[in-house]
Design a protein around this motif. Structure first.
Motif, PDB file in Angstrom:
ATOM      1  N   GLY A   1      -3.627  10.116   5.293  1.00 50.59           N
ATOM      2  CA  GLY A   1      -3.914   8.791   5.840  1.00 50.59           C
ATOM      3  C   GLY A   1      -4.733   7.888   4.947  1.00 50.59           C
ATOM      4  O   GLY A   1      -5.107   6.790   5.361  1.00 50.59           O
TER       5      GLY A   1
ATOM      6  N   ASP B   1      -9.659  -0.172  -1.149  1.00 49.38           N
ATOM      7  CA  ASP B   1      -8.266   0.268  -1.151  1.00 49.38           C
ATOM      8  C   ASP B   1      -7.617   0.087  -2.521  1.00 49.38           C
ATOM      9  O   ASP B   1      -6.741   0.857  -2.914  1.00 49.38           O
TER      10      ASP B   1
ATOM     11  N   CYS C   1       0.824  -1.206   0.000  1.00 46.36           N
ATOM     12  CA  CYS C   1       0.000   0.000   0.000  1.00 46.36           C
ATOM     13  C   CYS C   1       0.858   1.255   0.000  1.00 46.36           C
ATOM     14  O   CYS C   1       1.997   1.255   0.472  1.00 46.36           O
TER      15      CYS C   1
ATOM     16  N   ILE D   1       0.375   5.235   1.424  1.00 46.65           N
ATOM     17  CA  ILE D   1      -0.460   6.009   2.327  1.00 46.65           C
ATOM     18  C   ILE D   1      -0.253   7.493   2.048  1.00 46.65           C
ATOM     19  O   ILE D   1       0.884   7.976   2.015  1.00 46.65           O
TER      20      ILE D   1
ATOM     21  N   SER E   1      -5.402   5.171   2.144  1.00 48.14           N
ATOM     22  CA  SER E   1      -4.612   4.038   1.677  1.00 48.14           C
ATOM     23  C   SER E   1      -4.987   3.660   0.246  1.00 48.14           C
ATOM     24  O   SER E   1      -6.163   3.650  -0.122  1.00 48.14           O
TER      25      SER E   1
END
Length: 231
Positions: A69, A190, A63, A65, A71
């Protein structure tokens, strides 16, 4: 245990040709087992361990970020794949996150320190070339994710993702293609850069229109024609 480790190393996509046996033996000497619990993080942004990871068991999501914050999952990895290969050679802390894909499975990896990794690549330059190709493929994958975010709607991104997952993890099932990877709505959100609530609503619409089904965390594509029109 050593035979098991070598068996997993043989599954790595880096080894082929007449020198593969020696390459695997030498890698086995510097790789160390480590187990991660369900949903446990392997590394975080700022990590300076500089390790290379060879995935043996379970699935890993890589991931990025954002400063706020948020993702974005840029890759899903399965057993036999390598990650952390760039961070191990770079003297800067990692900018990515690697963690177990979900709370339903633990993860087992072989870890290699960066100095051992560098010596290994000097010893086998053909492996270094294959790693470079892997890095290029990951870069193209990230670029494609960025283009999706910029130019596609969320339904289009999700439809495209289902086809990508079916190509890599698909298996024939009654009336369609089952994705043999347990995925939550948050996992999918995500991957397409959306919030979970929006993603859940879109999946509900896909299901109502008979394009996909979901059972016990596994998705199946049942109407490729209609789903493909959204790509």
């Amino acid at each position: 245990m050593e035979e098991e480790k070598i068996w997993y190393l043989k599954r790595l996509k880096l080894f082929e040709g007449p020198g593969a046996a020696e390459q695997i033996r030498e890698l086995d000497k510097i790789a160390h087992h480590k187990h991660y619990k369900k949903n446990q993080t392997v590394f975080l942004p700022g990590d300076r361990q500089r390790l290379v990871y060879l995935l043996k068991k379970g699935h890993i999501k890589l991931c990025r970020i954002s400063p706020l914050g948020k993702s974005l999952t840029v890759a899903l990895l399965e057993p036999g794949e390598i990650f952390g290969e760039i961070e191990a050679l770079d003297n800067r802390p990692t900018a990515a996150v690697a963690e177990s894909l979900n709370a339903l499975e633990a993860v087992t990896v072989c870890e290699i320190g960066h100095k051992d990794y560098e010596r290994y690549l000097h010893q086998f330059p053909e492996i270094a070339i294959r790693v470079l190709k892997l890095v290029g493929a990951r870069a193209r994958q990230l670029e494609a994710r960025m283009e999706d975010l910029a130019f596609r709607t969320v339904p289009s991104r999700l439809a495209n993702l289902f086809f990508e997952l079916a190509e890599k993890y698909g298996e024939p099932s009654d009336g369609g293609t089952r994705i043999r990877l347990r995925l939550t709505h948050q996992n999918l959100a995500d991957l397409v850069g959306a919030n979970r609530e929006t993603l859940t609503a879109i999946i509900g619409e896909f299901r109502r229109k008979g394009m996909v089904t979901q059972s016990k965390g596994y998705f199946s594509i049942v109407d490729k024609g209609s789903l493909g029109q959204l790509r």
